[in-house]
Design a protein around this motif. Sequence first.
Motif, PDB file in Angstrom:
ATOM      1  N   LEU A 212       0.858  -1.189   0.000  1.00 47.01           N
ATOM      2  CA  LEU A 212       0.000   0.000   0.000  1.00 47.01           C
ATOM      3  C   LEU A 212       0.886   1.227   0.000  1.00 47.01           C
ATOM      4  O   LEU A 212       1.298   1.721   1.052  1.00 47.01           O
ATOM      5  N   MET A 213       1.187   1.708  -1.171  1.00 49.41           N
ATOM      6  CA  MET A 213       2.190   2.754  -1.284  1.00 49.41           C
ATOM      7  C   MET A 213       1.751   4.072  -0.665  1.00 49.41           C
ATOM      8  O   MET A 213       2.567   4.823  -0.153  1.00 49.41           O
ATOM      9  N   GLU A 214       0.474   4.326  -0.648  1.00 51.81           N
ATOM     10  CA  GLU A 214       0.053   5.593  -0.037  1.00 51.81           C
ATOM     11  C   GLU A 214      -0.206   5.444   1.450  1.00 51.81           C
ATOM     12  O   GLU A 214      -0.607   6.387   2.112  1.00 51.81           O
ATOM     13  N   TYR A 215       0.009   4.256   1.968  1.00 47.09           N
ATOM     14  CA  TYR A 215      -0.125   4.029   3.398  1.00 47.09           C
ATOM     15  C   TYR A 215       1.246   3.708   3.987  1.00 47.09           C
ATOM     16  O   TYR A 215       1.407   2.770   4.755  1.00 47.09           O
ATOM     17  N   GLY A 216       2.189   4.487   3.583  1.00 39.85           N
ATOM     18  CA  GLY A 216       3.520   4.327   4.161  1.00 39.85           C
ATOM     19  C   GLY A 216       4.263   3.134   3.663  1.00 39.85           C
ATOM     20  O   GLY A 216       5.163   2.635   4.333  1.00 39.85           O
ATOM     21  N   ASN A 217       3.898   2.667   2.497  1.00 42.20           N
ATOM     22  CA  ASN A 217       4.665   1.584   1.894  1.00 42.20           C
ATOM     23  C   ASN A 217       4.574   0.310   2.727  1.00 42.20           C
ATOM     24  O   ASN A 217       5.491  -0.483   2.771  1.00 42.20           O
ATOM     25  N   LYS A 218       3.474   0.109   3.397  1.00 41.46           N
ATOM     26  CA  LYS A 218       3.379  -1.103   4.203  1.00 41.46           C
ATOM     27  C   LYS A 218       2.783  -2.233   3.387  1.00 41.46           C
ATOM     28  O   LYS A 218       2.067  -2.020   2.411  1.00 41.46           O
TER      29      LYS A 218
ATOM     30  N   HIS B 143      18.746   0.829   4.267  1.00 41.78           N
ATOM     31  CA  HIS B 143      17.328   1.022   3.962  1.00 41.78           C
ATOM     32  C   HIS B 143      16.703   2.019   4.923  1.00 41.78           C
ATOM     33  O   HIS B 143      16.945   1.993   6.128  1.00 41.78           O
ATOM     34  N   GLU B 144      15.857   2.897   4.345  1.00 45.48           N
ATOM     35  CA  GLU B 144      15.158   3.857   5.183  1.00 45.48           C
ATOM     36  C   GLU B 144      14.029   3.209   5.981  1.00 45.48           C
ATOM     37  O   GLU B 144      13.769   3.580   7.119  1.00 45.48           O
ATOM     38  N   ASN B 145      13.334   2.283   5.354  1.00 45.08           N
ATOM     39  CA  ASN B 145      12.120   1.733   5.973  1.00 45.08           C
ATOM     40  C   ASN B 145      12.413   0.442   6.716  1.00 45.08           C
ATOM     41  O   ASN B 145      13.104  -0.442   6.211  1.00 45.08           O
ATOM     42  N   MET B 146      11.847   0.361   7.906  1.00 46.87           N
ATOM     43  CA  MET B 146      11.950  -0.874   8.674  1.00 46.87           C
ATOM     44  C   MET B 146      10.607  -1.154   9.319  1.00 46.87           C
ATOM     45  O   MET B 146       9.830  -0.252   9.623  1.00 46.87           O
ATOM     46  N   PHE B 147      10.358  -2.455   9.549  1.00 50.54           N
ATOM     47  CA  PHE B 147       9.023  -2.909   9.959  1.00 50.54           C
ATOM     48  C   PHE B 147       9.145  -4.035  10.990  1.00 50.54           C
ATOM     49  O   PHE B 147      10.080  -4.837  10.930  1.00 50.54           O
TER      50      PHE B 147
ATOM     51  N   VAL C 107      15.250   7.535  10.872  1.00 53.20           N
ATOM     52  CA  VAL C 107      15.713   7.565  12.261  1.00 53.20           C
ATOM     53  C   VAL C 107      14.765   8.428  13.098  1.00 53.20           C
ATOM     54  O   VAL C 107      14.343   9.509  12.672  1.00 53.20           O
ATOM     55  N   LYS C 108      14.432   7.903  14.223  1.00 52.15           N
ATOM     56  CA  LYS C 108      13.558   8.564  15.207  1.00 52.15           C
ATOM     57  C   LYS C 108      12.117   8.742  14.709  1.00 52.15           C
ATOM     58  O   LYS C 108      11.309   9.386  15.390  1.00 52.15           O
ATOM     59  N   MET C 109      11.798   8.200  13.560  1.00 49.52           N
ATOM     60  CA  MET C 109      10.422   8.250  13.060  1.00 49.52           C
ATOM     61  C   MET C 109       9.779   6.893  13.303  1.00 49.52           C
ATOM     62  O   MET C 109      10.409   5.853  13.101  1.00 49.52           O
ATOM     63  N   LYS C 110       8.516   6.917  13.711  1.00 53.73           N
ATOM     64  CA  LYS C 110       7.802   5.665  13.889  1.00 53.73           C
ATOM     65  C   LYS C 110       6.325   5.889  13.612  1.00 53.73           C
ATOM     66  O   LYS C 110       5.794   6.989  13.820  1.00 53.73           O
TER      67      LYS C 110
ATOM     68  N   SER D  93       6.117  -0.968  21.833  1.00 57.89           N
ATOM     69  CA  SER D  93       6.700   0.292  21.423  1.00 57.89           C
ATOM     70  C   SER D  93       7.944  -0.033  20.602  1.00 57.89           C
ATOM     71  O   SER D  93       8.366  -1.193  20.531  1.00 57.89           O
ATOM     72  N   VAL D  94       8.509   0.991  19.972  1.00 58.89           N
ATOM     73  CA  VAL D  94       9.689   0.775  19.140  1.00 58.89           C
ATOM     74  C   VAL D  94      10.686   1.897  19.373  1.00 58.89           C
ATOM     75  O   VAL D  94      10.355   2.961  19.899  1.00 58.89           O
ATOM     76  N   SER D  95      11.899   1.626  18.926  1.00 61.65           N
ATOM     77  CA  SER D  95      12.960   2.616  19.008  1.00 61.65           C
ATOM     78  C   SER D  95      13.823   2.513  17.765  1.00 61.65           C
ATOM     79  O   SER D  95      14.216   1.406  17.360  1.00 61.65           O
ATOM     80  N   ARG D  96      14.123   3.675  17.178  1.00 65.08           N
ATOM     81  CA  ARG D  96      15.043   3.697  16.045  1.00 65.08           C
ATOM     82  C   ARG D  96      15.976   4.882  16.217  1.00 65.08           C
ATOM     83  O   ARG D  96      15.722   5.966  15.728  1.00 65.08           O
ATOM     84  N   GLU D  97      17.069   4.620  16.916  1.00 60.31           N
ATOM     85  CA  GLU D  97      18.071   5.649  17.187  1.00 60.31           C
ATOM     86  C   GLU D  97      19.109   5.722  16.077  1.00 60.31           C
ATOM     87  O   GLU D  97      19.727   6.766  15.872  1.00 60.31           O
ATOM     88  N   LYS D  98      19.317   4.632  15.373  1.00 61.96           N
ATOM     89  CA  LYS D  98      20.235   4.585  14.243  1.00 61.96           C
ATOM     90  C   LYS D  98      19.502   3.988  13.045  1.00 61.96           C
ATOM     91  O   LYS D  98      18.580   3.184  13.208  1.00 61.96           O
ATOM     92  N   LYS D  99      19.928   4.364  11.864  1.00 56.63           N
ATOM     93  CA  LYS D  99      19.226   3.959  10.659  1.00 56.63           C
ATOM     94  C   LYS D  99      19.163   2.447  10.518  1.00 56.63           C
ATOM     95  O   LYS D  99      18.172   1.896  10.039  1.00 56.63           O
TER      96      LYS D  99
END
Lengths: 114, 113
Positions: free
Chosen positions: A95-101, B29-33, B52-55, B65-71
Amino acid sequence: AQSVTQPDIHITVSEGASLELRCNYSYGATPYLFWYVQSPGQGLQLLLKYFSGDTLVQGIKGFEAEFKRSQSSFNLRKPSVHWSDAAEYFCAVGLMEYGNKLVFGAGTILRVKS
Amino acid sequence: DVKVTQSSRYLVKRTGEKVFLECVQDMDHENMFWYRQDPGLGLRLIYFSYDVKMKEKGDIPEGYSVSREKKERFSLILESASTNQTSMYLCASSEPSGAGGYTFGSGTRLTVV
């Protein structure tokens, strides 16, 4: 809400037989579509993906999938199954417009009998 | 190849403990899940992070909860573990567009007793 349906929880096929795993999605736009495979105790491995263009996509391990917009489907196929293909298969919608999830289906467990 | 490494393969924790699940990726990678996987339910998104620091909350963030202090590192925290958090936890990463799909770690099987 966006959803992915894999109607078959379990499928058993004989080694050498053909395979088709079904996947239907509910999503307003054309999604990014993925198939992943998970062997027991392992993480998920990407088999193939569809973003645009040719609706028949080829993946690894001899798998292919066909995107059918009119049916909101993205079924996975293999012409001849090997015993090593026994695993769990997941269809997912990006879902690209939902944060790429990714939204996943519940999975289909494939058993291969010799 | 992108590698996503989850620090523990198996964990057993007691109810009420604070639990940290660690995930590291090596491809910038910028995105993590973080997902949890339960039989018959597939994978459900707990939290994700763009930078980083975005959740952002996923579909089932309650109790986590989550933590992203480094990429490269994305941690999942169970503030007070409960038995219904017994599950397989999978970390994944992707480039921003998602065009390459996600790369998953091997998973952490957490048992809360």
